[in-house]
Scaffold this active site. Structure first.
Site, short mmCIF file in Angstrom:
data_model
loop_
_atom_site.label_atom_id
_atom_site.label_comp_id
_atom_site.label_asym_id
_atom_site.label_seq_id
_atom_site.Cartn_x
_atom_site.Cartn_y
_atom_site.Cartn_z
N LEU A 187 0.84 -1.20 0.00
CA LEU A 187 0.00 0.00 0.00
C LEU A 187 0.87 1.24 0.00
O LEU A 187 0.73 2.12 -0.86
CB LEU A 187 -0.92 -0.02 1.22
CG LEU A 187 -1.67 1.28 1.55
CD1 LEU A 187 -2.65 1.63 0.44
CD2 LEU A 187 -2.40 1.15 2.89
N GLY A 232 4.05 1.44 -0.67
CA GLY A 232 4.93 1.46 -1.83
C GLY A 232 4.26 2.03 -3.06
O GLY A 232 4.87 2.82 -3.80
N THR A 246 7.02 -5.51 4.92
CA THR A 246 6.28 -6.78 4.92
C THR A 246 6.98 -7.72 3.96
O THR A 246 7.58 -7.30 2.97
CB THR A 246 4.81 -6.60 4.48
OG1 THR A 246 4.78 -6.21 3.09
CG2 THR A 246 4.09 -5.55 5.33
N LYS A 253 5.72 -1.20 -11.63
CA LYS A 253 4.34 -0.74 -11.69
C LYS A 253 4.02 0.05 -10.43
O LYS A 253 4.28 -0.40 -9.32
CB LYS A 253 3.37 -1.92 -11.81
CG LYS A 253 3.46 -2.67 -13.11
CD LYS A 253 2.34 -3.69 -13.27
CE LYS A 253 2.40 -4.79 -12.23
NZ LYS A 253 1.39 -5.84 -12.49
N GLU A 276 2.35 -15.43 -2.40
CA GLU A 276 2.95 -15.01 -3.67
C GLU A 276 4.17 -15.87 -4.00
O GLU A 276 4.44 -16.15 -5.17
CB GLU A 276 3.32 -13.53 -3.62
CG GLU A 276 2.12 -12.58 -3.56
CD GLU A 276 1.48 -12.33 -4.92
OE1 GLU A 276 1.88 -12.98 -5.91
OE2 GLU A 276 0.57 -11.49 -5.00
N GLU A 317 0.36 -12.34 -12.81
CA GLU A 317 -1.00 -11.99 -12.43
C GLU A 317 -1.84 -13.23 -12.16
O GLU A 317 -3.05 -13.14 -11.93
CB GLU A 317 -1.66 -11.15 -13.54
CG GLU A 317 -1.08 -9.75 -13.70
CD GLU A 317 -1.47 -8.85 -12.54
OE1 GLU A 317 -2.68 -8.70 -12.27
OE2 GLU A 317 -0.55 -8.33 -11.88
#
EC number: 4.2.3.124
Length: 368
Positions: free
Chosen positions: A105, A107, A129, A141, A183, A243
């Site tokens: 958030l 970043g 985190t 991005k 992730e 994604e």
């Protein structure tokens, strides 16, 4: 401590990660590089971490700390504008560096702020985190949300430096660590991973890891992402594979209104994507089982407090930010799918496969 040079085409920066890495910023940044640091952090980041970072950046130049309210609902252009106005009031100029101290958030908000001020000033990431350190900072991005969806407004803007202190990451709440591990598991599912320095036995459902283990995990994620993104810096071709799980995952995250973490949402999104691929005869059953097995190794599917109904999830799903990459009729939605573990599914030479909306709704209604 490990230092990697990260390159997106000709845009390169140093990523230093390990225990107490913040105490070494003076060895990476020349003292006369910047005349001040504007340190941006959301309210969810402990004061002790922000002031710890400020202590070491303060040895190089004056530091000003700006805080903003945490939560996805504050990841907006209005938050960015407010921070920029406050930075200008503090004397920010073209030799100012924006330092993002926080998770994804912070970043993104700080990244958008830095990229817009004076048409671009230096951005430094200090991810606090594991999710940010292993995933979001490994991308150029930068984006914020609109009411209709996540990350719909933004651009591509690289940082100048990244510093990830694995001592701080290891002391994070286990649920926060688990968000990043989701992730990491995604990277294990989407790519062939012959050279990783850990095994599945090193994963645990308690999500408690030593600083050295987290350093190893970050190193793996860097290798995984840069094996693709070094040649696809805008993540519009092969880079779309990262994604995976995010089309439905982002919709779930928005529908839950902060009730679950990003990682938990992506974990559910990956299970749904695997089930959809199986129904479309793309993925064999044993690879669907591999999704469950790996995600259960890190406790990702245990006690997820899903409360939103399928209709609210689908409302956000149709505003997915990958719309427009391929031409689709109104009955289909483009999704990143796999034909097996480590095997991205291809459709007309792209990674986006048309999926019937009725099938997506069916799988969401069935649940995990």
């Amino acid at each position: 401590m490990t230092t990697k040079q990260i390159c997106f085409a000709d845009r390169c920066f140093n990523f230093a990660f390990g225990e107490h890495v913040l105490e070494s910023v003076e060895s990476y940044i020349p003292r006369d590089e910047f005349d001040q640091y504007i340190m941006i952090s959301d309210s969810g980041v402990p004061d002790s971490i922000v002031h710890y970072a400020a202590e070491y950046f303060g040895k190089l130049a004056p530091v000003h700390i700006l805080r903003f309210q945490g939560g996805e609902e504050y990841k907006t252009l209005s938050t960015v504008t407010n921070l920029q106005e406050r930075a200008i009031a503090l004397g920010a100029n073209r030799r100012t560096a924006i330092v993002a101290v926080g998770g994804g958030l912070t970043g993104n908000v700080a990244g958008v702020a830095a990229g817009m001020m004076f048409r671009g000033i230096a951005l430094i990431h200090v991810p606090t985190t594991f999710l940010a350190a292993s995933d979001s900072v490994l991308s150029i991005k930068q984006a914020v949300n609109l009411t209709s969806g996540k990350n719909l407004v933004g651009f591509y803007y690289p940082p100048r430096f990244v510093f990830a202190d694995t001592r701080i990451l290891s002391e994070s709440p286990p649920r926060q660590v688990k968000a990043g591990m989701c992730e990491l598991v995604k990277n294990m599912l989407i790519l062939e991973n012959d050279n990783k320095e850990f095994t599945e036995d090193d994963l645990n459902s308690a999500n408690v890891y030593s600083p050295k283990q987290l350093e190893t995990f970050i190193n793996f994620c860097i290798s995984a992402k840069m094996s693709v993104l070094s040649e696809d810096i805008y993540e519009k071709k092969k880079g779309l594979i990262f994604e995976y799980g995010h089309t439905i995952g982002h919709a779930i995250e928005l529908a839950e209104q902060g009730g679950i973490t990003h990682g938990e949402a992506i974990a559910v999104g990956m299970i749904y994507a695997a089930k959809i691929a199986n129904r479309m005869n793309l993925m064999p059953e044993h690879d669907v089982s591999a999704h469950y097995w790996l995600l259960n190794k890190i406790g990702a599917l245990q006690d997820i407090p899903l409360k939103s109904d399928p209709d609210s999830i689908f409302h956000y799903l149709i505003h997915d930010n990958k719309r427009g990459y391929i031409k689709l009729d109104e009955d289909n939605l483009g999704m990143i799918l796999l034909s097996g573990v480590g095997k991205p599914a291809m459709y007309n030479q792209t990674l986006l496969t048309p999926v019937r909306k009725t099938l997506i709704k069916e799988v969401i209604r069935e649940g995990l």
